[in-house]
Design a protein around this motif. Structure first.
Motif, short mmCIF file in Angstrom:
data_model
loop_
_atom_site.label_atom_id
_atom_site.label_comp_id
_atom_site.label_asym_id
_atom_site.label_seq_id
_atom_site.Cartn_x
_atom_site.Cartn_y
_atom_site.Cartn_z
N VAL A 1 -0.91 6.70 -2.47
CA VAL A 1 -2.29 7.09 -2.78
C VAL A 1 -2.46 8.62 -2.74
CG1 VAL A 1 -4.63 7.04 -1.82
CG2 VAL A 1 -3.37 4.92 -2.17
N HIS B 1 -1.40 -1.34 2.10
CA HIS B 1 -1.86 -0.19 1.32
C HIS B 1 -0.83 0.91 1.55
CE1 HIS B 1 -4.19 3.57 0.82
NE2 HIS B 1 -4.86 2.88 -0.10
N ASP C 1 -0.13 4.42 1.83
CA ASP C 1 -0.89 5.67 1.97
C ASP C 1 -0.25 6.83 1.20
OD1 ASP C 1 -2.02 5.30 5.47
OD2 ASP C 1 -2.33 4.09 3.67
N ILE D 1 -5.18 0.95 -7.32
CA ILE D 1 -6.07 0.32 -6.33
C ILE D 1 -7.18 -0.45 -7.05
CG2 ILE D 1 -7.74 0.78 -4.47
CD1 ILE D 1 -4.83 1.01 -3.58
N ILE E 1 -5.24 -6.19 -1.87
CA ILE E 1 -4.98 -5.29 -0.72
C ILE E 1 -6.17 -5.34 0.26
CG2 ILE E 1 -4.53 -2.90 -0.01
CD1 ILE E 1 -3.20 -2.40 -2.67
N ILE F 1 -7.67 2.48 7.21
CA ILE F 1 -6.36 1.86 7.12
C ILE F 1 -5.52 2.30 8.32
CG2 ILE F 1 -4.36 1.51 5.60
CD1 ILE F 1 -7.05 1.01 4.17
N ARG G 1 -7.18 -4.15 -5.94
CA ARG G 1 -8.06 -4.04 -4.78
C ARG G 1 -8.21 -5.37 -4.04
NH1 ARG G 1 -14.31 -2.53 -5.25
NH2 ARG G 1 -14.37 -4.70 -5.93
#
Ligand code: B12
Length: 192
Positions: A127, A122, A124, A36, A43, A105, A40
């Motif tokens: 992450v 993104h 999820d 990220i 996104i 998000i 960044r």
């Protein structure tokens, strides 16, 4: 039920809650993963000039496994998406009212709800894997395997420039307003 032992860095902390339906929720604050940090601007284009960003992971226990399709899974995804968005908007707007850029998000699409979408969504589950170390099951998609809830888990992500102590306070305050009860509260929740 324990699906596996969590072996994350000694630093990892979680806040545990029980929601109004009696199912668990787990919230943690993290500094962004390397992916990220690197991507960044692609996104989250509106975060281009932000100096600080913290990632909040909100995991909700689901009533059914998220591996399959079907009415039960789709209904549960809809209920948990609405629960996350109601909670997430309250946290986000309260922090924005205090002058801190904050966004959430959309769990269904991977795109931010309070700023312009990026070049790609993104991810999820990627992450959750990067920041909590939980494994991912690949089928037509990628599904998080939670240490205690298995694949009966629904991830939601918030991002904020506020200092973690302020984010933590707001997460707890809004959780209480939404009728979520904290269990074993003394655990800190910042994972730097
Ligand atoms: C697109 C998508 C799909 C696509 C397929 C995606 C795929 N090929 O992996 C389709 C529509 C097929 C799909 C299906 C399903 N999905 Co789906 N899906 C998504 C969605 C919207 C985006 C995921 C994504 O962007 N993947 C990116 C992949 C496709 O791109 P990639 O190039 O391989 O990888 C890039 C990204 O990872 C990117 N990236 C972006 N951000 C980040 C961050 C980090 C840290 C890293 C490392 C990389 C990274 O970098 C990589 C290289 O460029 C997410 C929601 C979300 N917000 O994440 C839900 C989501 C993952 N899906 C979910 C589910 C449950 C499913 C199903 C299993 C069940 C269902 N009923 O929906 C079904 C599959 C059913 C079956 N029978 O197999 C859930 C998983 C919940 C959980 N417990 O983990 C999510 C989170 C939606 C939700 N909130 O419920 N899905």
């Amino acid at each position: 039920m324990e699906f596996f032992k969590v072996r994350t860095s000694g630093e990892s902390h979680l806040i545990n809650l029980v929601g109004t339906r009696g199912y668990s929720l787990q919230i943690s604050i993290h500094s962004p993963s390397q992916y990220i940090r690197t991507n960044r601007d692609r996104i989250f284009p509106d975060w281009k000039n932000q100096t600080s960003m913290w990632v909040v992971i909100v995991l909700a226990q689901a009533r059914c496994e998220m591996l399959d399709t079907g009415v039960l899974v789709e209904t549960e995804k809809q209920i948990l998406r609405e629960q996350f968005i109601r909670y997430g908007f309250d946290v986000a707007f309260n922090l924005r009212d205090k002058g801190y850029l904050t966004d959430l998000i959309d769990p269904r699409t991977g795109y931010p709800l309070l700023s312009r979408p990026g070049q790609f969504p993104h991810d999820d589950t990627a992450v959750v894997k990067a920041l909590l170390g939980y494994p991912i099951i690949k089928n037509k998609c990628r599904v998080v395997l939670h240490p205690n809830w298995g694949t009966s888990v629904y991830p939601g992500i918030l991002i904020s420039e506020a200092p973690p102590v302020m984010i933590e306070w707001m997460l707890r305050t809004v959780a209480c307003l939404h009728g979520w009860e904290e269990v074993n509260a003394q655990q800190p929740i910042v994972n730097t």
